[in-house]
Design a protein around this motif. Structure first.
Motif, PDB file in Angstrom:
ATOM      1  N   ILE A 122      -5.567  -1.047  -5.123  1.00 37.74           N
ATOM      2  CA  ILE A 122      -5.890  -0.057  -6.162  1.00 37.74           C
ATOM      3  C   ILE A 122      -7.296   0.490  -5.944  1.00 37.74           C
ATOM      4  N   ALA A 123      -8.248  -0.377  -5.627  1.00 42.64           N
ATOM      5  CA  ALA A 123      -9.626   0.077  -5.391  1.00 42.64           C
ATOM      6  C   ALA A 123      -9.675   1.081  -4.243  1.00 42.64           C
ATOM      7  N   GLU A 124      -8.845   0.886  -3.228  1.00 39.89           N
ATOM      8  CA  GLU A 124      -8.791   1.823  -2.106  1.00 39.89           C
ATOM      9  C   GLU A 124      -8.272   3.198  -2.530  1.00 39.89           C
ATOM     10  N   LEU A 125      -7.499   3.227  -3.599  1.00 44.13           N
ATOM     11  CA  LEU A 125      -6.907   4.477  -4.061  1.00 44.13           C
ATOM     12  C   LEU A 125      -7.803   5.255  -5.024  1.00 44.13           C
ATOM     13  N   LEU A 126      -8.850   4.607  -5.501  1.00 40.47           N
ATOM     14  CA  LEU A 126      -9.752   5.298  -6.419  1.00 40.47           C
ATOM     15  C   LEU A 126     -10.525   6.387  -5.708  1.00 40.47           C
ATOM     16  N   PRO A 127     -10.790   7.466  -6.395  1.00 45.58           N
ATOM     17  CA  PRO A 127     -11.593   8.525  -5.781  1.00 45.58           C
ATOM     18  C   PRO A 127     -12.955   7.978  -5.370  1.00 45.58           C
ATOM     19  N   ASP A 132      -1.192   2.216 -14.432  1.00 42.10           N
ATOM     20  CA  ASP A 132       0.120   1.603 -14.184  1.00 42.10           C
ATOM     21  C   ASP A 132       0.022   0.574 -13.060  1.00 42.10           C
ATOM     22  N   LEU A 133      -0.677   0.931 -12.000  1.00 42.50           N
ATOM     23  CA  LEU A 133      -0.848   0.004 -10.876  1.00 42.50           C
ATOM     24  C   LEU A 133      -1.619  -1.242 -11.298  1.00 42.50           C
ATOM     25  N   VAL A 134      -2.636  -1.058 -12.132  1.00 45.58           N
ATOM     26  CA  VAL A 134      -3.389  -2.206 -12.643  1.00 45.58           C
ATOM     27  C   VAL A 134      -2.472  -3.121 -13.444  1.00 45.58           C
ATOM     28  N   GLY A 135      -1.617  -2.530 -14.274  1.00 47.76           N
ATOM     29  CA  GLY A 135      -0.670  -3.333 -15.048  1.00 47.76           C
ATOM     30  C   GLY A 135       0.259  -4.135 -14.157  1.00 47.76           C
ATOM     31  N   VAL A 136       0.699  -3.551 -13.067  1.00 49.33           N
ATOM     32  CA  VAL A 136       1.556  -4.264 -12.123  1.00 49.33           C
ATOM     33  C   VAL A 136       0.782  -5.393 -11.461  1.00 49.33           C
ATOM     34  N   ALA A 137      -0.454  -5.130 -11.052  1.00 49.18           N
ATOM     35  CA  ALA A 137      -1.283  -6.176 -10.436  1.00 49.18           C
ATOM     36  C   ALA A 137      -1.508  -7.328 -11.407  1.00 49.18           C
ATOM     37  N   ARG A 166       0.836  -1.210   0.000  1.00 48.07           N
ATOM     38  CA  ARG A 166       0.000   0.000   0.000  1.00 48.07           C
ATOM     39  C   ARG A 166       0.873   1.262   0.000  1.00 48.07           C
ATOM     40  N   ILE A 167       1.899   1.244   0.815  1.00 48.62           N
ATOM     41  CA  ILE A 167       2.792   2.400   0.894  1.00 48.62           C
ATOM     42  C   ILE A 167       3.439   2.671  -0.463  1.00 48.62           C
ATOM     43  N   HIS A 168       3.886   1.619  -1.145  1.00 50.09           N
ATOM     44  CA  HIS A 168       4.569   1.822  -2.423  1.00 50.09           C
ATOM     45  C   HIS A 168       3.600   2.089  -3.570  1.00 50.09           C
ATOM     46  N   ALA A 169       2.361   1.644  -3.464  1.00 51.70           N
ATOM     47  CA  ALA A 169       1.356   2.046  -4.455  1.00 51.70           C
ATOM     48  C   ALA A 169       1.143   3.550  -4.366  1.00 51.70           C
ATOM     49  N   GLN A 170       1.023   4.057  -3.149  1.00 53.89           N
ATOM     50  CA  GLN A 170       0.882   5.500  -2.973  1.00 53.89           C
ATOM     51  C   GLN A 170       2.155   6.228  -3.397  1.00 53.89           C
ATOM     52  N   GLY A 171       3.307   5.623  -3.109  1.00 52.13           N
ATOM     53  CA  GLY A 171       4.572   6.208  -3.544  1.00 52.13           C
ATOM     54  C   GLY A 171       4.665   6.280  -5.061  1.00 52.13           C
ATOM     55  N   ALA A 172       4.146   5.259  -5.742  1.00 50.01           N
ATOM     56  CA  ALA A 172       4.146   5.265  -7.209  1.00 50.01           C
ATOM     57  C   ALA A 172       3.289   6.405  -7.740  1.00 50.01           C
ATOM     58  N   LEU A 173       2.130   6.596  -7.140  1.00 49.07           N
ATOM     59  CA  LEU A 173       1.279   7.715  -7.554  1.00 49.07           C
ATOM     60  C   LEU A 173       1.993   9.042  -7.292  1.00 49.07           C
ATOM     61  N   HIS A 174       2.645   9.149  -6.153  1.00 46.34           N
ATOM     62  CA  HIS A 174       3.403  10.358  -5.812  1.00 46.34           C
ATOM     63  C   HIS A 174       4.511  10.617  -6.840  1.00 46.34           C
TER      64      HIS A 174
END
Length: 135
Positions: free
Chosen positions: A122-127, A98-103, A83-91
């Motif tokens: 990823i679903a948690e990160l969606l608006p 991109d995250l979906v492709g990684v998943a 989770r931390i690195h998914a947010q870091g990737a967005l940052h």
């Protein structure tokens, strides 16, 4: 070491995490507190310096490096750091696609549990208001 010196050095460690992740994870704050209390701040400084080099000076660049971290952590089943690195990737400039492709890559390399963890994160990160496509 004076209290002022310790405070400055501790804040410098936090700044390195903010630069790569956009925030300071709670676990890092816990480690910093212990390091300060027990005179082990140099350990945390060394960890932060190494992480900064790997994440920012990589030939892959910060965005790709964060995506790689996300994928590796999915494969290992490590939900919290993933989770931390998914947010870091967005940052670092990655998008939801991109995250979906990684998943999806994790599905091939590590199976359905890794893919499911990735899609959950990823679903948690969606608006919340649209719950749909982002990127």
């Amino acid at each position: 070491m004076t209290d002022d010196t310790i405070a400055r050095r501790t804040e410098a460690v936090r700044d390195r995490y903010r630069a790569t992740l956009g925030t300071v994870p709670g676990g890092v704050e816990d480690r910093l507190r212990l390091a300060r209390d027990f005179g082990r701040l140099p350990t945390e400084e060394a960890i932060a310096a190494l992480r900064h080099i790997v994440l920012t000076d990589s030939p892959l660049g910060g965005r790709v490096q964060q995506l790689v971290h996300f994928g590796q952590l999915l494969a290992l089943g490590r939900a919290h750091p993933a989770r931390i690195h998914a947010q870091g990737a967005l940052h670092a400039g990655a998008g939801i696609a991109d995250l979906v492709g990684v998943a999806e890559t994790a599905l091939i390399t590590a199976g359905v549990p890794a893919y499911a963890l990735g899609t959950e994160i990823i679903a948690e990160l969606l608006p919340a208001e649209d719950g749909g496509e982002a990127g």
